[in-house]
Design an enzyme around this catalytic site. Structure first.
Site, PDB file in Angstrom:
ATOM      1  N   ASP A   9       0.867  -1.178   0.000  1.00 46.96           N
ATOM      2  CA  ASP A   9       0.000   0.000   0.000  1.00 46.96           C
ATOM      3  C   ASP A   9       0.909   1.234   0.000  1.00 46.96           C
ATOM      4  O   ASP A   9       2.138   1.123  -0.147  1.00 46.96           O
ATOM      5  CB  ASP A   9      -1.001  -0.029   1.169  1.00 46.96           C
ATOM      6  CG  ASP A   9      -0.383   0.332   2.520  1.00 46.96           C
ATOM      7  OD1 ASP A   9       0.867   0.482   2.612  1.00 46.96           O
ATOM      8  OD2 ASP A   9      -1.143   0.476   3.498  1.00 46.96           O
ATOM      9  N   THR A  68       3.081  -0.663   8.667  1.00 46.04           N
ATOM     10  CA  THR A  68       3.626  -1.472   9.758  1.00 46.04           C
ATOM     11  C   THR A  68       4.056  -2.869   9.307  1.00 46.04           C
ATOM     12  O   THR A  68       4.800  -3.537  10.028  1.00 46.04           O
ATOM     13  CB  THR A  68       2.555  -1.672  10.844  1.00 46.04           C
ATOM     14  OG1 THR A  68       1.422  -2.296  10.215  1.00 46.04           O
ATOM     15  CG2 THR A  68       2.142  -0.355  11.482  1.00 46.04           C
ATOM     16  N   HIS A  99      10.897 -23.155   9.957  1.00 48.67           N
ATOM     17  CA  HIS A  99       9.932 -23.854  10.806  1.00 48.67           C
ATOM     18  C   HIS A  99       8.488 -23.749  10.321  1.00 48.67           C
ATOM     19  O   HIS A  99       7.704 -24.674  10.536  1.00 48.67           O
ATOM     20  CB  HIS A  99       9.999 -23.311  12.240  1.00 48.67           C
ATOM     21  CG  HIS A  99      11.254 -23.713  12.949  1.00 48.67           C
ATOM     22  ND1 HIS A  99      11.465 -23.451  14.287  1.00 48.67           N
ATOM     23  CD2 HIS A  99      12.373 -24.350  12.503  1.00 48.67           C
ATOM     24  CE1 HIS A  99      12.662 -23.932  14.638  1.00 48.67           C
ATOM     25  NE2 HIS A  99      13.239 -24.463  13.581  1.00 48.67           N
TER      26      HIS A  99
HETATM   27  C1  RB5 Z   1      -1.922   3.107   6.210  1.00 51.40           C
HETATM   28  O1  RB5 Z   1      -1.972   4.380   6.755  1.00 51.40           O
HETATM   29  C2  RB5 Z   1      -1.551   2.098   7.270  1.00 51.40           C
HETATM   30  O2  RB5 Z   1      -2.619   1.909   8.134  1.00 51.40           O
HETATM   31  C3  RB5 Z   1      -1.136   0.801   6.625  1.00 51.40           C
HETATM   32  O3  RB5 Z   1      -0.070   1.032   5.772  1.00 51.40           O
HETATM   33  C4  RB5 Z   1      -0.682  -0.300   7.555  1.00 51.40           C
HETATM   34  O4  RB5 Z   1       0.278   0.179   8.423  1.00 51.40           O
HETATM   35  C5  RB5 Z   1      -1.721  -1.062   8.226  1.00 51.40           C
HETATM   36  O5  RB5 Z   1      -1.452  -2.032   8.924  1.00 51.40           O
END
Ligand code: RB5
Length: 148
Positions: A9, A68, A99
């Site tokens: 994304d 993240t 594993h």
């Molecule tokens: C986008 O702002 C963010 O929420 C996405 O990239 C991700 O971190 C979601 O888990």
């Protein structure tokens, strides 16, 4: 060298591009399922085609990126046959192959820098599944999937 599926994304876009450059340098082929800019998008929309390419056998593994690494890993793990690992440490990237026979590595563009990401990608792509005592555990993961 087998084909790698890429998906990201907007939060993972720049890290995907850095990893693509690395894959180009080491001669690893990939299919990029987007996104293609930092414009805001929804990570399940890129997780799905990248993971379906793995399950269909068109790609060997997926490398997935979001802010993240967590959201896209949750989405990826909803696809039948995908074992996705979100991690930012070398040990986990290696042992999830050995594993868990993980077939998708998920990285956070707001968590890891390109240098570490490339190390994680390299160890993930170059580490074999051990099988043996782990096979029945991986089979139990598949059984959980069947139960829904
Ligand atoms: C986008 O702002 C963010 O929420 C996405 O990239 C991700 O971190 C979601 O888990």
């Amino acid at each position: 060298m087998s084909m790698i599926a890429l998906g990201a994304d907007h939060g993972g876009y720049e890290l995907k591009e850095a990893v693509k450059k690395h894959l180009d340098e080491i001669g690893v082929p990939y299919k990029d399922f987007g996104c293609f800019s930092t414009e805001s998008v929804d990570y399940p929309d890129m997780a799905e085609p990248a993971c379906r390419a793995v399950v269909a056998g068109e790609c060997d593994k997926a490398l997935l990126f979001c802010g993240t690494g967590v959201g896209i890993s949750i989405a990826a793990n909803k696809i039948h046959g995908i074992r996705a690992c979100c991690c930012s440490d070398y040990f986990s990237a290696k042992y999830t192959r050995m594993h868990n026979d993980a077939n998708a590595l998920c990285l956070g563009g707001r968590v890891v820098g390109a240098g570490l990401a490339i190390e994680l990608v390299d160890v993930f792509l170059n580490t074999e599944y051990e099988g043996g005592r782990h096979a029945k555990r991986v089979a139990k993961i598949a059984a959980l999937e069947e139960k829904g």
